[in-house]
Write an enzyme that holds these catalytic residues in place. Structure first.
Site, mmCIF file in Angstrom:
data_model
loop_
_atom_site.group_PDB
_atom_site.id
_atom_site.type_symbol
_atom_site.label_atom_id
_atom_site.label_comp_id
_atom_site.label_asym_id
_atom_site.label_seq_id
_atom_site.Cartn_x
_atom_site.Cartn_y
_atom_site.Cartn_z
ATOM 1 C CE LYS A 296 -1.667 1.611 4.052
ATOM 2 N NZ LYS A 296 -1.416 3.016 4.402
ATOM 3 N NE ARG B 229 0.785 10.519 10.213
ATOM 4 C CZ ARG B 229 0.273 9.606 9.407
ATOM 5 N NH1 ARG B 229 -0.978 9.235 9.547
ATOM 6 N NH2 ARG B 229 1.003 9.061 8.465
ATOM 7 C CG ASP C 278 3.433 1.565 9.353
ATOM 8 O OD1 ASP C 278 3.071 2.407 10.183
ATOM 9 O OD2 ASP C 278 3.596 1.834 8.142
HETATM 10 C C1 EPZ Z 1 4.401 6.984 6.213
HETATM 11 O O1 EPZ Z 1 3.643 8.049 6.744
HETATM 12 C C2 EPZ Z 1 3.469 5.807 6.142
HETATM 13 N N1 EPZ Z 1 2.334 6.126 5.283
HETATM 14 C C3 EPZ Z 1 2.992 5.439 7.544
HETATM 15 O O2 EPZ Z 1 2.190 4.284 7.454
HETATM 16 C C4 EPZ Z 1 4.211 5.141 8.419
HETATM 17 O O3 EPZ Z 1 3.769 4.872 9.741
HETATM 18 C C5 EPZ Z 1 5.157 6.332 8.413
HETATM 19 O O4 EPZ Z 1 5.515 6.667 7.042
HETATM 20 C C6 EPZ Z 1 6.438 6.067 9.182
HETATM 21 O O5 EPZ Z 1 7.092 4.968 8.647
HETATM 22 C C7 EPZ Z 1 2.432 5.972 3.970
HETATM 23 O O6 EPZ Z 1 3.464 5.631 3.424
HETATM 24 C C8 EPZ Z 1 1.207 6.207 3.169
HETATM 25 P P1 EPZ Z 1 6.427 10.414 8.180
HETATM 26 P P2 EPZ Z 1 4.182 9.542 6.704
HETATM 27 O O7 EPZ Z 1 6.292 11.711 7.468
HETATM 28 O O8 EPZ Z 1 4.998 9.712 5.488
HETATM 29 C C9 EPZ Z 1 6.691 13.733 11.596
HETATM 30 C C10 EPZ Z 1 0.254 2.989 7.792
HETATM 31 O O9 EPZ Z 1 -0.239 2.453 8.815
HETATM 32 N N2 EPZ Z 1 6.539 14.758 10.557
HETATM 33 O O10 EPZ Z 1 7.617 9.572 7.911
HETATM 34 O O11 EPZ Z 1 3.016 10.413 6.910
HETATM 35 C C11 EPZ Z 1 5.455 12.883 11.783
HETATM 36 O O12 EPZ Z 1 4.501 13.547 12.601
HETATM 37 C C12 EPZ Z 1 0.806 4.393 7.819
HETATM 38 O O13 EPZ Z 1 0.308 2.420 6.689
HETATM 39 C C13 EPZ Z 1 6.725 16.079 10.933
HETATM 40 O O14 EPZ Z 1 7.008 16.389 12.094
HETATM 41 O O15 EPZ Z 1 5.101 9.551 7.989
HETATM 42 C C14 EPZ Z 1 6.031 11.634 12.415
HETATM 43 O O16 EPZ Z 1 6.225 11.858 13.778
HETATM 44 C C15 EPZ Z 1 0.502 5.104 9.103
HETATM 45 N N3 EPZ Z 1 6.559 17.045 9.979
HETATM 46 C C16 EPZ Z 1 7.388 11.506 11.715
HETATM 47 O O17 EPZ Z 1 7.673 12.803 11.163
HETATM 48 C C17 EPZ Z 1 6.249 16.759 8.688
HETATM 49 O O18 EPZ Z 1 6.119 17.689 7.877
HETATM 50 C C18 EPZ Z 1 7.452 10.493 10.601
HETATM 51 O O19 EPZ Z 1 6.347 10.695 9.744
HETATM 52 C C19 EPZ Z 1 6.089 15.401 8.317
HETATM 53 C C20 EPZ Z 1 6.249 14.423 9.281
#
Ligand code: EPZ
Length: 430
Positions: free
Chosen positions: A22, A131, A317
């Site tokens: 996904k 997020r 995840d």
């Molecule tokens: C991806 O989300 C995945 N989603 C998530 O899977 C996964 O948990 C996550 O990466 C971490 O591996 C998809 O790929 C569709 P991040 P993403 O930006 O990209 C913070 C699932 O269950 N952050 O790597 O949204 C954020 O709050 C999902 O399939 C900021 O602070 O995650 C988090 O604490 C859930 N500012 C950390 O970074 C930003 O601008 C990592 O988030 C962006 C993110």
């Protein structure tokens, strides 16, 4: 609303085909906005999130044709989908759609790069944490974009002549922001260097697809990604990589219930850290041609401490599922979540099955118990809900999981895959 009824206690035996990922399919689909040619994706899973993104892309002018839903003898099927965005019909991604799925925010990258502007709703809060989108804003600003927040939307505008390559170091690792920067920088003028980039396999998959479309990206899979901008991208054909989270989930289910299952069509190198944790917990995990074999012993689970981290660390995840496994360990284990601040909603529900878990900040202390007992439980988010399913498989008696629409977002034909391996799992549609 559908529910899933599980009668626990059976060992799992057989073959489970692993679907396309996904979290790779979503950014790959969004990459179709970067070209007026056709992008063909194979092995696209049939999931609620994918269907929603098809609708969102349709709104931006992507013409979608789905063909070749191939039913294989082993029960697996994979779709091939053709995406063609001759012209971008709309550069706005509205709140009604973006609020349903955070990843749809990522259209901001290709829309800005191709059309010079994008108006995209802020995604808002989410069950697993706040997020924010600050990293996307800063990254795109580094490429010369003007980013303005107005009425819950981000209005992004590229400089005249398009985005400009730059060096940008992420202060924090973000999968989504890395995807967006790679897509935007592919059409920028000059060279972009992204520091502290996410190293997840899904980032590598997107880079491979973009390169097949004519992009010049190197270093994906390391912390430094270099992108030489090109004036335009063409179509390509690309196969979505296997779902490492689905793989790890079923591996943990087998470790928990006991049994012998081959996970077909996946790749152990996508989830080394998680497989190592499963091995330490006492299951045998071996690579087979085209998959992974897991032999679990159910009652002989050893306690293992894990800490979630960006790839190649233990994936957030799979945290809920591993906690499920640890509820039946012979001793005390600790699970620490470092990626999201509120990803422990499964704790209360696992407790309903008899798990003994105490939370202290970002660490859960799990005192293993031999017996879990079935109970009605509620799914709260995608990965939390599947942890309840696998705990239900190992519990005595009946577990009824409600709000299973969360599961349908990320697990393709879950009941069918488990039933074929001897589990008693059925969907009840009310
Ligand atoms: C991806 O989300 C995945 N989603 C998530 O899977 C996964 O948990 C996550 O990466 C971490 O591996 C998809 O790929 C569709 P991040 P993403 O930006 O990209 C913070 C699932 O269950 N952050 O790597 O949204 C954020 O709050 C999902 O399939 C900021 O602070 O995650 C988090 O604490 C859930 N500012 C950390 O970074 C930003 O601008 C990592 O988030 C962006 C993110």
């Amino acid at each position: 609303m559908d529910r899933i009824r599980i009668v626990g206690g059976n060992e799992l035996k057989g073959v489970i085909p692993i679907s396309g990922a996904k979290n790779a399919a979503l950014p790959l689909m969004i990459a179709s906005l970067l070209t007026s040619d056709t992008l063909t994706l194979e092995n696209v899973p049939h999931l609620a999130d994918v269907e929603l993104l098809l609708r969102i892309l349709g709104n931006h002018g992507v013409d979608v044709s789905v063909n070749g839903r191939r039913e294989h003898q082993d029960g697996s099927y994979a779709r091939t989908i053709h995406f063609t965005c001759r012209t971008v019909a709309d550069t706005t991604a509205p709140y009604e759609l973006v609020s349903k799925m955070r990843a749809s925010f990522w259209v901001i990258g290709p829309l800005l790069a191709r059309e010079g502007k994008a108006r995209v709703s802020l995604p808002g809060g989410c069950a697993i944490g706040t997020r924010p989108v600050d990293l996307f804003i800063e990254g795109l600003q580094a490429l010369g974009a003007e980013m303005e927040i107005d009425g819950g939307y981000i209005n992004a505008t590229a400089p005249k002549g398009g985005l400009i390559g730059a060096t940008y170091n992420f202060p924090k690792v973000s999968v989504g922001a890395t995807h967006v920067m790679m897509m935007a920088a592919s059409l920028a003028r000059g060279t972009t260097v992204i520091g502290n980039a996410a190293r997840e396999p899904e980032v590598v998959d997107l880079a491979n697809c973009l390169n097949a479309m004519g992009a010049k990206i190197s270093g994906a899979g390391t912390s430094t990604i270099t992108i030489e901008g090109v004036p335009s991208l063409s179509g390509a054909r690309h196969r979505v990589l296997p779902d490492r989270i689905e793989t790890g989930t079923y591996a943990m289910a087998v470790a928990m219930t006991g049994g012998d299952v081959t996970l077909q069509g996946t790749d152990a190198s996508l989830l080394d850290t998680a497989l190592e944790a499963i091995r330490r917990a006492g299951a045998e995990v071996t690579e087979t041609p085209g998959g992974i074999r897991v032999v679990g012993y159910g009652s002989e689970i050893r306690p293992v401490d894990i800490v979630t981290e960006p790839f190649p660390g233990f994936p957030t995840d799979l945290q809920a599922q591993f906690m499920g496994l640890m509820t039946r360990a012979n001793g005390v284990s600790h699970v620490t979540e470092t990626i999201f601040e509120n990803r422990f909603m499964h704790v209360q529900e696992l407790a309903r099955l008899g798990a003994k878990i105490t939370l202290s900040g970002q660490t859960a202390r799990i005192e293993g118990t031999r017996r879990l007992r079935g109970a009605p439980v509620m799914a709260t988010d995608l990965r939390a809900s599947v942890s309840l399913v696998i705990a239900g498989l190992a519990a005595e008696g009946e577990t009824m999981v409600s709000r299973v629409y969360h599961l349908d977002r990320g697990f393709e034909r879950l009941e069918e895959k488990l039933t074929r391996c001897g589990a008693v799992v059925e969907r009840i549609s009310d």
